[in-house]
Motif scaffolding. Structure first.
Motif, short mmCIF file in Angstrom:
data_model
loop_
_atom_site.label_atom_id
_atom_site.label_comp_id
_atom_site.label_asym_id
_atom_site.label_seq_id
_atom_site.Cartn_x
_atom_site.Cartn_y
_atom_site.Cartn_z
N CYS A 515 11.54 -0.70 12.97
CA CYS A 515 10.43 0.05 12.37
C CYS A 515 10.17 -0.51 10.97
CB CYS A 515 10.75 1.55 12.31
SG CYS A 515 12.20 1.92 11.31
N CYS A 516 9.12 -0.04 10.35
CA CYS A 516 8.76 -0.52 9.01
C CYS A 516 9.88 -0.26 8.01
CB CYS A 516 7.47 0.15 8.53
SG CYS A 516 6.01 -0.34 9.49
N GLY A 517 10.66 0.80 8.22
CA GLY A 517 11.75 1.11 7.30
C GLY A 517 12.84 0.07 7.28
N ARG A 526 4.51 -0.46 1.80
CA ARG A 526 3.32 -1.28 2.04
C ARG A 526 3.76 -2.57 2.75
NH1 ARG A 526 -1.85 -0.83 0.09
NH2 ARG A 526 -1.19 0.92 -1.19
N CYS A 527 2.94 -3.05 3.68
CA CYS A 527 3.29 -4.23 4.45
C CYS A 527 2.79 -5.49 3.73
CB CYS A 527 2.65 -4.17 5.85
SG CYS A 527 2.99 -5.64 6.85
N TRP A 528 3.70 -6.47 3.60
CA TRP A 528 3.35 -7.71 2.90
C TRP A 528 3.44 -8.93 3.84
CZ3 TRP A 528 0.99 -6.87 -1.45
CH2 TRP A 528 1.25 -5.68 -2.14
N ASN A 529 3.36 -8.72 5.14
CA ASN A 529 3.40 -9.81 6.10
C ASN A 529 1.98 -10.23 6.47
OD1 ASN A 529 3.83 -11.60 8.16
ND2 ASN A 529 5.10 -10.24 9.40
N PRO A 530 1.54 -11.43 6.06
CA PRO A 530 0.14 -11.84 6.33
C PRO A 530 -0.19 -11.92 7.82
CG PRO A 530 1.16 -13.26 4.67
CD PRO A 530 2.26 -12.43 5.26
N THR A 531 0.82 -12.05 8.67
CA THR A 531 0.55 -12.15 10.11
C THR A 531 0.48 -10.79 10.79
OG1 THR A 531 2.91 -12.30 10.67
CG2 THR A 531 1.76 -14.37 10.14
N SER A 532 0.75 -9.73 10.03
CA SER A 532 0.76 -8.38 10.61
C SER A 532 -0.62 -7.73 10.53
CB SER A 532 1.78 -7.50 9.87
OG SER A 532 1.63 -6.14 10.23
N PRO A 533 -1.02 -6.95 11.53
CA PRO A 533 -2.28 -6.20 11.43
C PRO A 533 -2.25 -5.12 10.36
CG PRO A 533 -1.04 -5.55 13.39
CD PRO A 533 -0.35 -6.75 12.83
N LEU A 534 -1.04 -4.81 9.86
CA LEU A 534 -0.91 -3.80 8.80
C LEU A 534 -0.84 -4.43 7.41
CD1 LEU A 534 1.79 -1.51 10.48
CD2 LEU A 534 -0.69 -1.19 10.45
N TYR A 535 -1.07 -5.74 7.31
CA TYR A 535 -0.92 -6.45 6.04
C TYR A 535 -1.73 -5.78 4.93
CZ TYR A 535 -1.32 -10.13 2.52
OH TYR A 535 -1.31 -10.83 1.34
N ASN A 536 -1.05 -5.53 3.82
CA ASN A 536 -1.60 -4.92 2.60
C ASN A 536 -1.94 -3.44 2.78
OD1 ASN A 536 -2.10 -5.30 -0.12
ND2 ASN A 536 -4.30 -5.57 0.18
N THR A 540 3.94 4.02 7.03
CA THR A 540 5.02 5.01 7.07
C THR A 540 6.27 4.31 7.57
OG1 THR A 540 4.36 5.66 9.27
CG2 THR A 540 3.47 6.94 7.47
N LEU A 541 7.42 4.76 7.12
CA LEU A 541 8.66 4.05 7.39
C LEU A 541 9.04 4.05 8.87
CD1 LEU A 541 10.71 5.19 4.28
CD2 LEU A 541 9.36 3.12 4.59
N GLU A 542 8.52 5.03 9.64
CA GLU A 542 8.84 5.05 11.06
C GLU A 542 7.86 4.23 11.89
OE1 GLU A 542 6.49 8.93 10.36
OE2 GLU A 542 7.82 7.55 9.27
N GLY A 543 6.87 3.60 11.23
CA GLY A 543 5.87 2.81 11.94
C GLY A 543 6.44 1.50 12.47
N TYR A 544 5.63 0.81 13.29
CA TYR A 544 6.08 -0.44 13.90
C TYR A 544 4.86 -1.29 14.24
CZ TYR A 544 7.92 -3.78 17.28
OH TYR A 544 8.25 -4.94 17.94
N GLU A 549 10.13 -7.97 11.52
CA GLU A 549 11.29 -8.84 11.30
C GLU A 549 12.35 -8.01 10.58
OE1 GLU A 549 10.65 -12.81 9.75
OE2 GLU A 549 8.50 -12.62 10.20
N ARG A 550 13.55 -7.95 11.14
CA ARG A 550 14.58 -7.08 10.59
C ARG A 550 15.12 -7.62 9.27
NH1 ARG A 550 17.69 -3.01 12.15
NH2 ARG A 550 16.72 -3.00 14.21
N LEU A 551 15.40 -6.69 8.36
CA LEU A 551 16.08 -7.05 7.12
C LEU A 551 17.42 -7.71 7.44
CD1 LEU A 551 15.52 -3.90 4.88
CD2 LEU A 551 15.00 -6.23 4.18
N SER A 552 17.73 -8.79 6.75
CA SER A 552 18.96 -9.52 7.04
C SER A 552 20.20 -8.69 6.75
CB SER A 552 19.01 -10.82 6.24
OG SER A 552 18.93 -10.55 4.85
#
Length: 558
Positions: A515-517, A526-536, A540-544, A549-552
């Protein structure tokens, strides 16, 4: 910011300098409302009357009338639109001075009674005369008014006042509340209608200060997505809103957005919001063509046949509707306890930004609350865009918190081109035309500090003068901040208690969920992935989304 202009502040006052001035009785929004007295030559024009308590206004107007040996405290009253913070005190004003002429657009004249729903409709007289749009009307000798649709709310207008003498003409535009963007039920203010007016004075709202907002459609999509996820999670959604404007916009969004069309879902409308819907139905010929076309194929609001079903909420059902997922729109002043009853919910309470709505810490049913942005006013760039298109000599900012108005008046792009004013209540603003003018120094809004690097920690020190700004308390409420890059600059933002509760309650217990969290591209919700439809977009943290890409440093729990 106080603005009491006189010869000592740089005005070379002459005979012309006395032709125009403005006395604000109230320049704020929320409880205080907006009310201004403008003088153009011999004419006195009262712009809006949104005071909750009109006693001081009526006393001042009566005193002014006696001093001027006139039975009327003003020559005319102009009401920009029907929201309470612009029209609430109108009934008291009319009762005190029943012969005082009041003018508004035709739509506003029909919506005004919704400000006094606690009174018997039979006791509310026809308060104002309706004026046509885009058609100059001489309302006093030598004084002409013309109305231009201002967006924001059906019937909302900007007033162009032209006062003509033998020597010259003076032009003043009062925007009331305006919105450049189209919304679901109102077309935005058209800049092309106002260009080339050769304005002397622009009185303009500054509700959002210099803030910049995402495009209106993005705001709608983010809100619709949040409601959609709540319903998918088997939650009911509670939307407290004002009676006019936002409630109807939300209802049209829910009826026409792809997340909800055809969905087996009940939308309940309660209280004054339902009354506002009825009023809109009476105004259908005045609504945008797209809305009229929608209404030809299905009812605009009340509809039990087409999904999602839209119904009035009977009072006896308020405590039971949340037993299965639904959406409830109700008054911003309603007691939400009557919906969040035992054996209902869980509830997600969504609160509009910039509208003060009181909620409890605990309810009888499980609840969570979040804020959302669905702007009804132009943001900072929209405000400056309008000013630069009109190019007036004087710009007078009203309708906003003192801090936000100070942000606008201190903009270098405005200070360098216009005479900028942000008056406090009961401060006379003289508006000399063509005289030598020395622009007062802008308020200090920049703070110099020091940056220190200590191993793995960076410390930023700022002077304590920054704490005098009323916004500091909210910024520093939790003592935690978030930093992000914006071009070559770093932007600091205070983390609110609500965000911390969401993080503490959710973010660090979702390690087993994609999830976004737990996404490496999510920062500051806020989403900072340019390839994501949610970019910028704010997420919500439960979104997907598929670009997850999972946090390392976050591994799924075994």
């Amino acid at each position: 910011m106080r603005d009491n202009l006189s010869a000592s502040s740089g005005i070379d006052a002459g005979e012309v300098a006395n032709e125009l001035d403005c006395l604000p009785y109230s320049v704020q929004h929320h409880d205080e409302g907006v009310c201004l007295l403008v003088r153009m030559g011999p004419h006195r024009i009262l712009l809006d009357c949104g005071l909750e308590d009109t006693s001081l206004l009526l006393h001042s107007l009566a005193k002014s009338a006696r001093r001027g040996r006139s039975p009327m405290p003003a020559d005319v009253v102009l009401i920009s639109h029907a929201h309470p913070d612009h029209a609430k005190g109108l009934l008291d004003l009319h009762q005190a001075f029943p012969l005082l002429p009041i003018y508004a657009s035709e739509v506003t004249s029909k919506l005004l009674p919704l400000n006094w729903l606690d009174q018997d409709p039979k006791n509310i007289p026809q308060l104002c005369h309706a004026l046509p749009l885009r058609s100059p009307v001489e309302i006093q000798e030598g004084l002409v008014v013309e109305l231009f649709p201002a967006g924001h709310l059906p019937g909302a207008v900007a007033f162009l006042l032209t006062y003509t003498t033998a020597e010259r003409s003076y032009k003043l535009l009062y925007t009331g509340d305006f919105f450049l963007s189209n919304s679901r039920l109102v077309e935005g203010l058209r800049l092309e209608e106002l260009r080339g007016l050769e304005l002397n004075v622009l009185i303009i709202e500054g509700t959002y200060g210099t803030a910049r907002h995402p495009h209106r459609r993005n705001q709608e999509n983010q809100l619709a997505e949040r409601i959609n996820r709540a319903i998918a999670d088997r939650c009911s959604v509670l939307l407290p809103t004002p009676a006019l404007g936002l409630g109807q916009e939300l209802l049209m969004l829910l009826r026409s957005h792809h997340h909800f069309t055809g969905r087996d879902l009940d939308i309940w409308v309660d209280g004054a919001v339902a009354t506002g819907c009825d009023a809109y139905l009476e105004l259908l010929p005045h609504l945008p063509p797209s809305v009229q076309n929608f209404a030809r194929h299905q009812p605009l609001f009340w509809d039990e046949r087409v999904r999602p079903r839209v119904r009035r909420l009977p009072p006896q059902q308020r405590g039971t509707v949340g037993k299965s997922p639904c959406i409830v729109l109700t008054d911003s002043t309603a007691n939400l306890n009557q919906y969040c009853q035992p054996d209902t919910g869980p509830w997600v309470i969504l609160l509009p930004e910039k509208i003060d709505i009181k909620i409890n810490q605990e309810y009888a049913a499980p609840t969570s609350d979040e804020s959302y942005l669905l702007a009804q006013h132009s943001d900072g760039p929209g405000t400056t865009q309008l000013i630069h298109n009109l190019r007036p000599q004087h710009v007078v900012f009203v309708h906003g918190s003192p801090a936000y108005l100070a942000d606008l008046t201190s903009l270098e792009e405005l200070q360098n081109r216009y005479h900028v004013h942000s008056p406090s209540a009961n401060t006379l603003v003289q508006l000399p035309i063509g005289d030598t003018f020395l622009q007062p120094a802008p308020p200090e809004t920049n703070y110099e500090g020091e940056l220190t690097e200590l191993g793995t920690v960076i410390t930023i020190s700022l002077p304590d003068a920054i704490t005098t700004d009323p916004r500091w308390r909210q910024f520093a409420d939790t003592g935690l901040i978030e930093a992000r890059w914006q071009g070559e600059e770093i932007v600091l933002r205070g983390l609110s208690p609500r965000e911390l509760l969401n993080q503490n309650g959710d973010r660090f217990t979702w390690t087993d969920v994609d999830c976004c969290g737990t996404c490496r591209h999510q920062r500051g919700q806020r989403c900072w992935n340019p390839t994501s439809p949610l970019y910028n977009f704010k997420v919500t943290l439960e979104g997907y989304c598929p670009a997850f890409e999972r946090l390392s440093n976050v591994e799924p729990e075994k």
